[in-house]
Design a protein around this motif. Structure first.
Motif, PDB file in Angstrom:
ATOM      1  N   SER A  56       0.802  -1.231   0.000  1.00  0.00           N
ATOM      2  CA  SER A  56       0.000   0.000   0.000  1.00  0.00           C
ATOM      3  C   SER A  56       0.830   1.276   0.000  1.00  0.00           C
ATOM      4  O   SER A  56       0.339   2.337  -0.383  1.00  0.00           O
ATOM      5  CB  SER A  56      -0.957   0.010   1.198  1.00  0.00           C
ATOM      6  OG  SER A  56      -0.244  -0.174   2.392  1.00  0.00           O
ATOM      7  N   PHE A  57       2.102   1.185   0.422  1.00  0.00           N
ATOM      8  CA  PHE A  57       2.913   2.410   0.429  1.00  0.00           C
ATOM      9  C   PHE A  57       3.285   2.826  -0.987  1.00  0.00           C
ATOM     10  O   PHE A  57       3.468   4.009  -1.267  1.00  0.00           O
ATOM     11  CB  PHE A  57       4.217   2.221   1.228  1.00  0.00           C
ATOM     12  CG  PHE A  57       4.042   1.995   2.709  1.00  0.00           C
ATOM     13  CD1 PHE A  57       2.788   2.072   3.308  1.00  0.00           C
ATOM     14  CD2 PHE A  57       5.132   1.702   3.516  1.00  0.00           C
ATOM     15  CE1 PHE A  57       2.633   1.864   4.670  1.00  0.00           C
ATOM     16  CE2 PHE A  57       4.992   1.503   4.878  1.00  0.00           C
ATOM     17  CZ  PHE A  57       3.742   1.579   5.450  1.00  0.00           C
ATOM     18  N   LYS A  58       3.436   1.834  -1.884  1.00  0.00           N
ATOM     19  CA  LYS A  58       3.930   2.124  -3.230  1.00  0.00           C
ATOM     20  C   LYS A  58       2.914   2.992  -3.976  1.00  0.00           C
ATOM     21  O   LYS A  58       1.778   2.576  -4.191  1.00  0.00           O
ATOM     22  CB  LYS A  58       4.182   0.820  -3.995  1.00  0.00           C
ATOM     23  CG  LYS A  58       5.053   1.012  -5.202  1.00  0.00           C
ATOM     24  CD  LYS A  58       5.536  -0.303  -5.779  1.00  0.00           C
ATOM     25  CE  LYS A  58       6.534  -0.033  -6.887  1.00  0.00           C
ATOM     26  NZ  LYS A  58       7.131  -1.285  -7.383  1.00  0.00           N
ATOM     27  N   VAL A  93      12.344  -0.770   9.173  1.00  0.00           N
ATOM     28  CA  VAL A  93      11.563  -1.226   8.022  1.00  0.00           C
ATOM     29  C   VAL A  93      10.077  -1.052   8.345  1.00  0.00           C
ATOM     30  O   VAL A  93       9.578  -1.641   9.296  1.00  0.00           O
ATOM     31  CB  VAL A  93      11.860  -2.708   7.718  1.00  0.00           C
ATOM     32  CG1 VAL A  93      11.071  -3.168   6.496  1.00  0.00           C
ATOM     33  CG2 VAL A  93      13.352  -2.926   7.510  1.00  0.00           C
ATOM     34  N   ASP A  94       9.416  -0.223   7.545  1.00  0.00           N
ATOM     35  CA  ASP A  94       7.982   0.023   7.725  1.00  0.00           C
ATOM     36  C   ASP A  94       7.276  -0.580   6.522  1.00  0.00           C
ATOM     37  O   ASP A  94       7.685  -0.367   5.377  1.00  0.00           O
ATOM     38  CB  ASP A  94       7.723   1.534   7.811  1.00  0.00           C
ATOM     39  CG  ASP A  94       6.378   1.871   8.442  1.00  0.00           C
ATOM     40  OD1 ASP A  94       5.508   0.982   8.548  1.00  0.00           O
ATOM     41  OD2 ASP A  94       6.193   3.055   8.810  1.00  0.00           O
ATOM     42  N   CYS A  95       6.225  -1.374   6.796  1.00  0.00           N
ATOM     43  CA  CYS A  95       5.570  -2.147   5.737  1.00  0.00           C
ATOM     44  C   CYS A  95       4.057  -1.935   5.787  1.00  0.00           C
ATOM     45  O   CYS A  95       3.463  -1.964   6.867  1.00  0.00           O
ATOM     46  CB  CYS A  95       5.884  -3.626   5.945  1.00  0.00           C
ATOM     47  SG  CYS A  95       5.100  -4.726   4.766  1.00  0.00           S
ATOM     48  N   GLY A 104      -2.873  -2.921   6.258  1.00  0.00           N
ATOM     49  CA  GLY A 104      -1.952  -3.421   7.287  1.00  0.00           C
ATOM     50  C   GLY A 104      -0.805  -2.442   7.406  1.00  0.00           C
ATOM     51  O   GLY A 104      -0.436  -1.809   6.414  1.00  0.00           O
ATOM     52  N   ASP A 105      -0.218  -2.308   8.596  1.00  0.00           N
ATOM     53  CA  ASP A 105       0.843  -1.312   8.799  1.00  0.00           C
ATOM     54  C   ASP A 105       1.615  -1.648  10.076  1.00  0.00           C
ATOM     55  O   ASP A 105       1.062  -1.540  11.172  1.00  0.00           O
ATOM     56  CB  ASP A 105       0.190   0.076   8.909  1.00  0.00           C
ATOM     57  CG  ASP A 105       1.194   1.210   9.042  1.00  0.00           C
ATOM     58  OD1 ASP A 105       2.394   0.990   8.792  1.00  0.00           O
ATOM     59  OD2 ASP A 105       0.762   2.328   9.383  1.00  0.00           O
ATOM     60  N   SER A 106       2.867  -2.067   9.907  1.00  0.00           N
ATOM     61  CA  SER A 106       3.719  -2.330  11.075  1.00  0.00           C
ATOM     62  C   SER A 106       5.172  -2.059  10.716  1.00  0.00           C
ATOM     63  O   SER A 106       5.519  -2.031   9.537  1.00  0.00           O
ATOM     64  CB  SER A 106       3.579  -3.787  11.551  1.00  0.00           C
ATOM     65  OG  SER A 106       2.287  -3.998  12.071  1.00  0.00           O
ATOM     66  N   ALA A 107       5.986  -1.878  11.749  1.00  0.00           N
ATOM     67  CA  ALA A 107       7.399  -1.537  11.514  1.00  0.00           C
ATOM     68  C   ALA A 107       8.294  -2.170  12.583  1.00  0.00           C
ATOM     69  O   ALA A 107       7.850  -2.423  13.711  1.00  0.00           O
ATOM     70  CB  ALA A 107       7.587  -0.018  11.526  1.00  0.00           C
ATOM     71  N   ILE A 200       0.166   1.986  16.984  1.00  0.00           N
ATOM     72  CA  ILE A 200       1.022   2.714  17.922  1.00  0.00           C
ATOM     73  C   ILE A 200       2.442   2.565  17.394  1.00  0.00           C
ATOM     74  O   ILE A 200       2.861   1.444  17.064  1.00  0.00           O
ATOM     75  CB  ILE A 200       0.887   2.150  19.350  1.00  0.00           C
ATOM     76  CG1 ILE A 200      -0.587   2.191  19.786  1.00  0.00           C
ATOM     77  CG2 ILE A 200       1.780   2.921  20.328  1.00  0.00           C
ATOM     78  CD1 ILE A 200      -0.859   1.565  21.154  1.00  0.00           C
ATOM     79  N   GLU A 201       3.162   3.684  17.261  1.00  0.00           N
ATOM     80  CA  GLU A 201       4.467   3.601  16.595  1.00  0.00           C
ATOM     81  C   GLU A 201       5.474   4.624  17.124  1.00  0.00           C
ATOM     82  O   GLU A 201       5.697   5.664  16.503  1.00  0.00           O
ATOM     83  CB  GLU A 201       4.312   3.733  15.081  1.00  0.00           C
ATOM     84  CG  GLU A 201       3.475   4.876  14.561  1.00  0.00           C
ATOM     85  CD  GLU A 201       3.414   4.861  13.013  1.00  0.00           C
ATOM     86  OE1 GLU A 201       4.477   4.686  12.374  1.00  0.00           O
ATOM     87  OE2 GLU A 201       2.320   5.032  12.456  1.00  0.00           O
ATOM     88  N   PRO A 202       6.092   4.315  18.260  1.00  0.00           N
ATOM     89  CA  PRO A 202       7.115   5.214  18.796  1.00  0.00           C
ATOM     90  C   PRO A 202       8.282   5.380  17.817  1.00  0.00           C
ATOM     91  O   PRO A 202       8.768   4.392  17.260  1.00  0.00           O
ATOM     92  CB  PRO A 202       7.595   4.513  20.070  1.00  0.00           C
ATOM     93  CG  PRO A 202       6.542   3.502  20.390  1.00  0.00           C
ATOM     94  CD  PRO A 202       5.885   3.140  19.106  1.00  0.00           C
ATOM     95  N   TYR A 231       9.340   1.243  16.012  1.00  0.00           N
ATOM     96  CA  TYR A 231       8.588  -0.015  16.061  1.00  0.00           C
ATOM     97  C   TYR A 231       7.100   0.322  16.026  1.00  0.00           C
ATOM     98  O   TYR A 231       6.668   1.295  16.661  1.00  0.00           O
ATOM     99  CB  TYR A 231       8.890  -0.795  17.346  1.00  0.00           C
ATOM    100  CG  TYR A 231      10.298  -1.351  17.411  1.00  0.00           C
ATOM    101  CD1 TYR A 231      10.557  -2.674  17.062  1.00  0.00           C
ATOM    102  CD2 TYR A 231      11.360  -0.551  17.811  1.00  0.00           C
ATOM    103  CE1 TYR A 231      11.845  -3.188  17.118  1.00  0.00           C
ATOM    104  CE2 TYR A 231      12.652  -1.054  17.866  1.00  0.00           C
ATOM    105  CZ  TYR A 231      12.888  -2.369  17.527  1.00  0.00           C
ATOM    106  OH  TYR A 231      14.160  -2.871  17.587  1.00  0.00           O
ATOM    107  N   GLU A 232       6.335  -0.492  15.293  1.00  0.00           N
ATOM    108  CA  GLU A 232       4.899  -0.211  15.125  1.00  0.00           C
ATOM    109  C   GLU A 232       4.106  -1.512  15.132  1.00  0.00           C
ATOM    110  O   GLU A 232       4.478  -2.468  14.462  1.00  0.00           O
ATOM    111  CB  GLU A 232       4.672   0.500  13.786  1.00  0.00           C
ATOM    112  CG  GLU A 232       3.201   0.750  13.463  1.00  0.00           C
ATOM    113  CD  GLU A 232       3.003   1.488  12.131  1.00  0.00           C
ATOM    114  OE1 GLU A 232       3.920   1.478  11.290  1.00  0.00           O
ATOM    115  OE2 GLU A 232       1.913   2.057  11.959  1.00  0.00           O
ATOM    116  N   LEU A 233       3.028  -1.502  15.897  1.00  0.00           N
ATOM    117  CA  LEU A 233       2.078  -2.619  15.880  1.00  0.00           C
ATOM    118  C   LEU A 233       0.654  -2.082  15.762  1.00  0.00           C
ATOM    119  O   LEU A 233       0.366  -0.950  16.163  1.00  0.00           O
ATOM    120  CB  LEU A 233       2.203  -3.462  17.162  1.00  0.00           C
ATOM    121  CG  LEU A 233       3.454  -4.353  17.274  1.00  0.00           C
ATOM    122  CD1 LEU A 233       3.582  -4.920  18.693  1.00  0.00           C
ATOM    123  CD2 LEU A 233       3.444  -5.498  16.252  1.00  0.00           C
TER     124      LEU A 233
HETATM  125 MG    MG Z   1       3.941   2.098   9.363  1.00  0.00          MG
END
Ligand code: MG
Ligand code: MG
Length: 259
Positions: A56-58, A93-95, A104-107, A200-202, A231-233
């Motif tokens: 989705s980032f692309k 790395v953020d995906c 979806g979104d986590s890092a 949540i992504e500090p 980091y992101e969850l």
């Molecule tokens: Mg992200």
């Protein structure tokens, strides 16, 4: 208007969350000195598309690639490139995925080879600050409770919180209300409803919290060029405490990536 998600929506967000979790683990297996960030981006895009999803980032507001690859002093939004990772680097790395109409979104910040004890501490504290934030994401609490939990934990170790960027709600859109700052005051901010899905992504700096935007308009660097971690969850806010949708267990070897 901050709306909780239905059970059906949460299941679709869970499918996305598991896919980004597995994609990050796939990337993590290949993080090593000598590898370029572009090579890691290519394998992530292939992995996502092989699972019937879209990175989705692309193309999002012109972003060129599947992953954000942010090395060392880059906090977030770095472009994958021909940069060759070397021993002692860190790479955040953020995906993001789009699957069945949901996001979806986590890092995760990976060490490259052997890193210094000081950098290891930055990674450990940043990741734990995310879990401290998740503990505060209880129905009836407010966004400021999450921000306070993250900030007070991080600052107790002498690290600093980036304030220009924040977490967010997640659904059909990559960024939904409410914003989830990584700093704040207890009892302030938007109220968290049962069933709200948030990321949540500090984004935490080893040195000062000042940042600047690179000339390409995307990469956010620390002003003092010290390292930053991210980091992101994705979690669902619940009455008894948040439920994690994405997980680092595939990365950290606690769950097998079976398909
Ligand atoms: Mg992200
Ligand atoms: Mg996010």
């Amino acid at each position: 208007m901050v709306k909780p998600k239905t059970a059906e929506e949460i299941e679709l967000l869970r499918e996305n969350a598991i896919l980004v979790s597995k994609t990050l683990a796939e990337v993590g297996k290949h993080v090593a000195p000598g590898v370029t960030t572009k090579e890691l981006d290519t394998l992530a895009e292939t992995f996502i598309r092989d699972h019937g999803a879209i990175p989705s980032f692309k193309g999002f507001e012109g972003f060129p690639s599947a992953l954000c690859m942010s090395v060392n002093d880059v906090v977030v939004h770095g472009f994958p490139s021909d940069y060759v990772l070397k021993d002692g680097d860190i790479v955040s790395v953020d995906c993001g995925t789009l699957y069945k109409g949901y996001q979806g979104d986590s890092a995760y910040t990976f060490p490259v080879g052997e890193i210094s004890a000081e950098t290891r501490k930055l990674l450990d504290v940043t990741k734990q600050s995310l879990y401290e934030g998740i503990k505060a994401a209880v129905a009836g609490a407010r966004t400021g409770d999450i921000g306070y939990a993250v900030q007070s934990y991080v600052e107790s170790f002498g690290f600093s919180v980036v304030r220009e960027l924040e977490g967010h709600g997640l659904g059909r859109e990559m960024h939904e209300a409410p914003g989830i700052p990584n700093f704040g005051r207890r009892g302030h901010g938007a109220k968290l409803a049962d069933g709200l899905v948030i990321c949540i992504e500090p984004m935490i700096c080893a040195g000062g919290r000042g940042v600047y935007l690179a000339n390409n308009g995307w990469a956010v660097h620390t002003a003092d060029h010290k390292n930053a971690a991210h980091y992101e969850l994705t979690v669902v806010v619940r009455k008894g405490g948040a439920e994690q949708l994405s997980t680092f267990e595939f990365i950290e070897g606690k769950q097998e990536v079976s398909n």
